[in-house]
Write a protein that holds these residues in place. Structure first.
Motif, mmCIF file in Angstrom:
data_model
loop_
_atom_site.group_PDB
_atom_site.id
_atom_site.type_symbol
_atom_site.label_atom_id
_atom_site.label_comp_id
_atom_site.label_asym_id
_atom_site.label_seq_id
_atom_site.Cartn_x
_atom_site.Cartn_y
_atom_site.Cartn_z
ATOM 1 N N PHE A 12 3.628 -7.736 2.343
ATOM 2 C CA PHE A 12 2.487 -7.399 3.199
ATOM 3 C C PHE A 12 2.706 -6.081 3.943
ATOM 4 O O PHE A 12 1.792 -5.251 4.055
ATOM 5 N N ALA A 13 3.920 -5.862 4.456
ATOM 6 C CA ALA A 13 4.182 -4.726 5.344
ATOM 7 C C ALA A 13 4.169 -3.377 4.631
ATOM 8 O O ALA A 13 3.688 -2.396 5.196
ATOM 9 N N PHE A 14 4.709 -3.302 3.423
ATOM 10 C CA PHE A 14 4.795 -1.999 2.758
ATOM 11 C C PHE A 14 3.410 -1.416 2.435
ATOM 12 O O PHE A 14 3.121 -0.283 2.820
ATOM 13 N N PRO A 15 2.519 -2.182 1.788
ATOM 14 C CA PRO A 15 1.164 -1.637 1.583
ATOM 15 C C PRO A 15 0.424 -1.392 2.901
ATOM 16 O O PRO A 15 -0.325 -0.412 3.024
ATOM 17 N N MET A 45 2.749 15.298 11.765
ATOM 18 C CA MET A 45 4.082 14.729 11.908
ATOM 19 C C MET A 45 4.733 15.285 13.182
ATOM 20 O O MET A 45 4.459 16.403 13.582
ATOM 21 N N PRO A 46 5.600 14.502 13.791
ATOM 22 C CA PRO A 46 6.235 14.945 15.036
ATOM 23 C C PRO A 46 7.155 16.149 14.819
ATOM 24 O O PRO A 46 7.796 16.268 13.783
ATOM 25 N N GLY A 93 0.042 3.607 8.630
ATOM 26 C CA GLY A 93 0.604 4.955 8.526
ATOM 27 C C GLY A 93 -0.457 6.051 8.593
ATOM 28 O O GLY A 93 -0.385 6.942 9.447
ATOM 29 N N PRO A 94 -1.475 6.007 7.709
ATOM 30 C CA PRO A 94 -2.525 7.039 7.767
ATOM 31 C C PRO A 94 -3.278 7.059 9.091
ATOM 32 O O PRO A 94 -3.586 8.125 9.623
ATOM 33 N N LEU A 95 -3.555 5.874 9.646
ATOM 34 C CA LEU A 95 -4.279 5.810 10.919
ATOM 35 C C LEU A 95 -3.460 6.423 12.050
ATOM 36 O O LEU A 95 -3.971 7.246 12.821
ATOM 37 N N VAL A 96 -2.184 6.077 12.128
ATOM 38 C CA VAL A 96 -1.330 6.617 13.188
ATOM 39 C C VAL A 96 -1.137 8.120 13.005
ATOM 40 O O VAL A 96 -1.191 8.876 13.980
ATOM 41 N N ARG A 97 -0.935 8.577 11.776
ATOM 42 C CA ARG A 97 -0.786 10.023 11.547
ATOM 43 C C ARG A 97 -2.053 10.774 11.955
ATOM 44 O O ARG A 97 -1.985 11.855 12.542
ATOM 45 N N TYR A 98 -3.217 10.199 11.674
ATOM 46 C CA TYR A 98 -4.486 10.830 12.056
ATOM 47 C C TYR A 98 -4.624 10.903 13.576
ATOM 48 O O TYR A 98 -4.885 11.976 14.136
ATOM 49 N N GLU A 126 4.116 13.995 0.609
ATOM 50 C CA GLU A 126 3.911 12.651 0.074
ATOM 51 C C GLU A 126 5.244 11.953 -0.213
ATOM 52 O O GLU A 126 5.404 10.764 0.049
ATOM 53 N N TYR A 127 6.206 12.698 -0.756
ATOM 54 C CA TYR A 127 7.518 12.117 -1.073
ATOM 55 C C TYR A 127 8.261 11.737 0.203
ATOM 56 O O TYR A 127 8.915 10.697 0.263
ATOM 57 N N VAL A 128 8.158 12.592 1.199
ATOM 58 C CA VAL A 128 8.820 12.313 2.477
ATOM 59 C C VAL A 128 8.214 11.061 3.109
ATOM 60 O O VAL A 128 8.938 10.158 3.545
ATOM 61 N N ILE A 129 6.883 10.986 3.141
ATOM 62 C CA ILE A 129 6.196 9.833 3.728
ATOM 63 C C ILE A 129 6.554 8.555 2.972
ATOM 64 O O ILE A 129 6.871 7.532 3.575
#
Length: 163
Positions: A131-134, A1-2, A141-146, A80-83
């Protein structure tokens, strides 16, 4: 995370880019326009949507989503809650604004059906959110965080080696 403002901007732009690409293709598919748009038009569309989405994310939706997410009564030490809360508020805000953008573009290109504008807008919001939330939670989200964590780690290692 930034951890810095600069990292926050890069992270937001990366997230925005991923979501714009997927959501643009999703909307073109659902509107039946994927086979009618040229490559040049597609690239122009992607750039215009990215600029719009990035400005919204950086200056309006992002700050409001963070305030809302961090004002909720939950344990902020649980990543997880924050994300989950940030993703919910970011996707909700972006879907509301970007669906309006998409509806406006359809209106100006005379591609709207005969439905009233409000009906079209709410229908578009529901379809886009579903579509956007899942997509945000499971793919982008996981790809960008990685990718972001690898880039930040690489940058910190190279900076420490250069000192």
């Amino acid at each position: 995370m930034p951890t810095t403002k600069k990292e926050e901007v890069y992270f937001g732009l990366m997230m925005c880019c991923g979501m714009v690409v997927f959501m643009t293709f999703y909307n073109l598919l659902t509107q039946g326009m994927i086979s009618t748009i040229s490559l040049k038009e597609l690239l122009i569309q992607l750039i215009a949507v990215f600029i719009t989405a990035a400005l919204l994310e950086l200056f309006i939706v992002g700050p409001v989503a963070k305030k809302l997410a961090f004002s909720l009564p939950f344990d902020k030490s649980k990543k997880e809650y924050v994300i989950l809360s940030l993703a919910f508020f970011m996707v909700s805000g972006m879907v509301l604004f970007m669906s309006l953008y998409g509806l406006g573009m359809s209106y100006f290109s005379n591609a709207l059906s005969g439905e009233p504008l409000m009906t079209s807008y709410f229908s578009l919001v529901v379809k886009n959110f579903i579509f956007a939330f899942p997509l945000q939670l499971l793919i982008v989200g996981p790809l960008v965080r990685y990718v972001f964590s690898k880039a930040v780690k690489y940058k910190r290692v190279t900076e420490s080696l250069n000192q």
